[in-house]
Design a protein around this motif. Structure first.
Motif, mmCIF file in Angstrom:
data_model
loop_
_atom_site.group_PDB
_atom_site.id
_atom_site.type_symbol
_atom_site.label_atom_id
_atom_site.label_comp_id
_atom_site.label_asym_id
_atom_site.label_seq_id
_atom_site.Cartn_x
_atom_site.Cartn_y
_atom_site.Cartn_z
ATOM 1 N N LEU A 1 62.178 49.521 74.614
ATOM 2 C CA LEU A 1 63.022 49.356 73.428
ATOM 3 C C LEU A 1 63.108 50.659 72.632
ATOM 4 N N ILE A 2 61.975 51.344 72.486
ATOM 5 C CA ILE A 2 61.969 52.601 71.739
ATOM 6 C C ILE A 2 62.778 53.666 72.469
ATOM 7 N N VAL A 3 62.613 53.732 73.802
ATOM 8 C CA VAL A 3 63.344 54.735 74.591
ATOM 9 C C VAL A 3 64.846 54.491 74.501
ATOM 10 N N SER A 4 65.262 53.226 74.590
ATOM 11 C CA SER A 4 66.696 52.940 74.469
ATOM 12 C C SER A 4 67.224 53.309 73.088
ATOM 13 N N SER A 5 66.383 53.169 72.051
ATOM 14 C CA SER A 5 66.801 53.573 70.702
ATOM 15 C C SER A 5 66.914 55.092 70.596
ATOM 16 N N LEU A 6 66.049 55.811 71.314
ATOM 17 C CA LEU A 6 66.096 57.274 71.271
ATOM 18 C C LEU A 6 67.378 57.843 71.872
ATOM 19 N N LYS A 7 68.074 57.032 72.666
ATOM 20 C CA LYS A 7 69.304 57.496 73.300
ATOM 21 C C LYS A 7 70.538 57.239 72.444
ATOM 22 N N GLU A 8 70.350 56.650 71.261
ATOM 23 C CA GLU A 8 71.492 56.382 70.386
ATOM 24 C C GLU A 8 72.033 57.693 69.812
ATOM 25 N N ASP A 9 73.313 57.670 69.426
ATOM 26 C CA ASP A 9 73.974 58.879 68.917
ATOM 27 C C ASP A 9 73.369 59.347 67.600
ATOM 28 N N PHE A 10 72.971 58.400 66.733
ATOM 29 C CA PHE A 10 72.445 58.828 65.430
ATOM 30 C C PHE A 10 71.081 59.510 65.585
ATOM 31 N N ILE A 11 70.343 59.180 66.645
ATOM 32 C CA ILE A 11 69.079 59.865 66.907
ATOM 33 C C ILE A 11 69.356 61.308 67.338
ATOM 34 N N GLU A 12 70.349 61.496 68.199
ATOM 35 C CA GLU A 12 70.718 62.847 68.621
ATOM 36 C C GLU A 12 71.186 63.672 67.423
ATOM 37 N N GLY A 13 71.945 63.029 66.536
ATOM 38 C CA GLY A 13 72.393 63.740 65.342
ATOM 39 C C GLY A 13 71.235 64.156 64.449
ATOM 40 N N ALA A 14 70.232 63.280 64.312
ATOM 41 C CA ALA A 14 69.063 63.614 63.498
ATOM 42 C C ALA A 14 68.288 64.777 64.110
ATOM 43 N N LYS A 15 68.172 64.794 65.442
ATOM 44 C CA LYS A 15 67.472 65.894 66.093
ATOM 45 C C LYS A 15 68.219 67.220 65.921
ATOM 46 N N VAL A 16 69.544 67.156 66.015
ATOM 47 C CA VAL A 16 70.338 68.376 65.840
ATOM 48 C C VAL A 16 70.158 68.944 64.437
ATOM 49 N N LEU A 17 70.003 68.069 63.448
ATOM 50 C CA LEU A 17 69.820 68.507 62.069
ATOM 51 C C LEU A 17 68.395 68.976 61.783
ATOM 52 N N GLY A 18 67.529 68.910 62.800
ATOM 53 C CA GLY A 18 66.188 69.461 62.651
ATOM 54 C C GLY A 18 65.112 68.465 62.256
ATOM 55 N N ALA A 19 65.352 67.170 62.417
ATOM 56 C CA ALA A 19 64.346 66.171 62.061
ATOM 57 C C ALA A 19 63.177 66.229 63.040
ATOM 58 N N SER A 20 61.966 66.091 62.526
ATOM 59 C CA SER A 20 60.774 66.070 63.374
ATOM 60 C C SER A 20 60.650 64.724 64.083
ATOM 61 N N LYS A 21 59.720 64.671 65.058
ATOM 62 C CA LYS A 21 59.527 63.415 65.793
ATOM 63 C C LYS A 21 59.044 62.306 64.868
ATOM 64 N N TRP A 22 58.166 62.649 63.917
ATOM 65 C CA TRP A 22 57.666 61.628 63.012
ATOM 66 C C TRP A 22 58.784 61.100 62.110
ATOM 67 N N ARG A 23 59.657 61.986 61.629
ATOM 68 C CA ARG A 23 60.763 61.528 60.783
ATOM 69 C C ARG A 23 61.747 60.682 61.590
ATOM 70 N N VAL A 24 62.016 61.104 62.824
ATOM 71 C CA VAL A 24 62.902 60.305 63.674
ATOM 72 C C VAL A 24 62.313 58.913 63.896
ATOM 73 N N PHE A 25 60.986 58.868 64.118
ATOM 74 C CA PHE A 25 60.338 57.585 64.376
ATOM 75 C C PHE A 25 60.324 56.709 63.123
ATOM 76 N N SER A 26 59.943 57.283 61.992
ATOM 77 C CA SER A 26 59.766 56.478 60.776
ATOM 78 C C SER A 26 61.089 56.090 60.131
ATOM 79 N N LYS A 27 62.080 56.991 60.158
ATOM 80 C CA LYS A 27 63.326 56.748 59.446
ATOM 81 C C LYS A 27 64.414 56.118 60.310
ATOM 82 N N HIS A 28 64.313 56.272 61.633
ATOM 83 C CA HIS A 28 65.401 55.804 62.498
ATOM 84 C C HIS A 28 64.921 54.779 63.532
ATOM 85 N N ILE A 29 63.778 55.053 64.175
ATOM 86 C CA ILE A 29 63.311 54.140 65.226
ATOM 87 C C ILE A 29 62.772 52.845 64.624
ATOM 88 N N MET A 30 61.924 52.952 63.606
ATOM 89 C CA MET A 30 61.303 51.756 63.028
ATOM 90 C C MET A 30 62.330 50.745 62.508
#
Length: 337
Positions: free
Chosen positions: A168-197
């Motif tokens: 479930l987490i891996v499928s969420s990591l493939k979403e477009d908004f996750i890619e956008g957050a990574k491009v903007l420089g979000a760390s793994k913890w921020r991606v996990f806490s603000k987008h994955i959770m």
């Protein structure tokens, strides 16, 4: 439904001291015997009685708190432990290694968890016997037996459930908004806490309801094998031994107690079986209701997104028209636009 059963069981314990009515023989007004235990379900005994005349409905009410609270506790521990196991598996494990582990863990689908639980829990829950003095004893205390059973039933599914949540987490990591957050420089913890959770947490509620159903089914199986929650009271009398008894009247224990009496009266075991069915149905309704809520929320989110896109397109069209007319030198009422 689940909450009402737990509250009613607690009220029965605190205010009525879990006193179970016993009626072995019924007489009419002239003191003529009109019936003897076990009694069939009726207005006097909604779920009938056992062979000793104890009211099955009161036994079911007494054991509801032990059964349902333990089921909810095991379900929560399963989901929380598996979620902690799934985080490093999904976030920090290479894809090749994760897929290899997933193939290895998928073999647990074919392992009968009930049989494994029976082998592990038999020496813990089954009352032991030693010859000098005909002493009956448990290897562990009452609280330790409950803790060990909860721990075993939790850990048995952690690898398989952790792999499911990791997917479930891996499928969420493939979403477009996750890619956008990574491009903007979000760390793994921020991606996990603000987008994955926020994306995964609602699905974990559905997984929790499914795990509660699975625990209820395992309790039924353990009851058939005479392994009751909290321990099985065994009578080692060589002349006239009583059948194994539950120490708490929890529902799997009642099914195990009444299984050998089905030939005498098939209605004896209907009470706990009926309550197991009601609770399984209740947890299924919770899962389906929450899934419907998620689907409705997703549809509304897509609708709002479509409205925003249409509004943006309309504004862009008006701006293009404004620029075109401005180049022509025509008079334009800006307030209108």
């Amino acid at each position: 439904m689940i909450a009402c059963l737990i509250v009613a069981s607690l009220i029965f314990a605190f205010f009525f001291d879990s006193t179970i009515r016993q009626v072995q023989i019924l007489y009419d007004d002239d003191m003529n015997m009109i019936g003897a235990a076990p009694f069939n379900p009726s207005l006097m005994f909604p779920m009938g009685t056992d062979a000793l005349g104890y009211d099955t409905a009161m036994k079911v009410l007494q054991g509801a708190k032990f059964t349902l609270i333990s089921v909810i506790a095991i379900g929560l521990l399963r989901v929380c432990t598996a979620f902690l196991f799934a985080i490093p598996l999904a976030m920090y494990t290479p894809d090749r290694l994760r897929k290899s582990l997933e193939q290895l863990l998928s073999s647990f689908y074919f392992v009968p968890l009930t049989i494994v639980a029976v082998f592990i829990l038999t020496p813990v829950l089954w009352e032991q016997f030693r010859m000098p003095g005909w002493e009956e004893y448990f290897l562990y205390s009452y609280k330790a037996r409950i803790g060990i059973e909860i721990l075993v039933l939790t850990l048995l599914v952690v690898p398989l459930l952790g792999s499911l949540i990791a997917n479930l987490i891996v499928s969420s990591l493939k979403e477009d908004f996750i890619e956008g957050a990574k491009v903007l420089g979000a760390s793994k913890w921020r991606v996990f806490s603000k987008h994955i959770m926020p994306h995964v947490l609602p699905k974990l509620v559905i997984v929790f309801c499914q795990q509660c159903v699975q625990v209820l089914v395992i309790f039924i199986h353990l009851g058939y094998f005479k392994l009751f929650f909290g321990g099985t009271d065994v009578d080692y009398n060589p002349y006239e031994a009583d059948p194994p008894l539950s120490t708490t009247n929890e529902w799997s224990g009642l099914i195990g107690d009444y299984y050998n009496l089905l030939h005498a009266n098939p209605a004896i075991a209907l009470g706990p079986i009926f309550m197991f069915g009601i609770c399984i149905y209740a947890f299924q309704l919770m899962a389906e209701g929450f899934q419907h809520h998620l689907d409705t929320r997703n549809v509304m989110g897509m609708t709002r997104s479509k409205i925003k896109q249409d509004d943006f397109a309309e504004r862009a069209r008006i701006n293009m028209k404004f620029e075109f007319l401005s180049k022509r030198g025509d008079y334009i009422d800006k307030k209108f636009y």
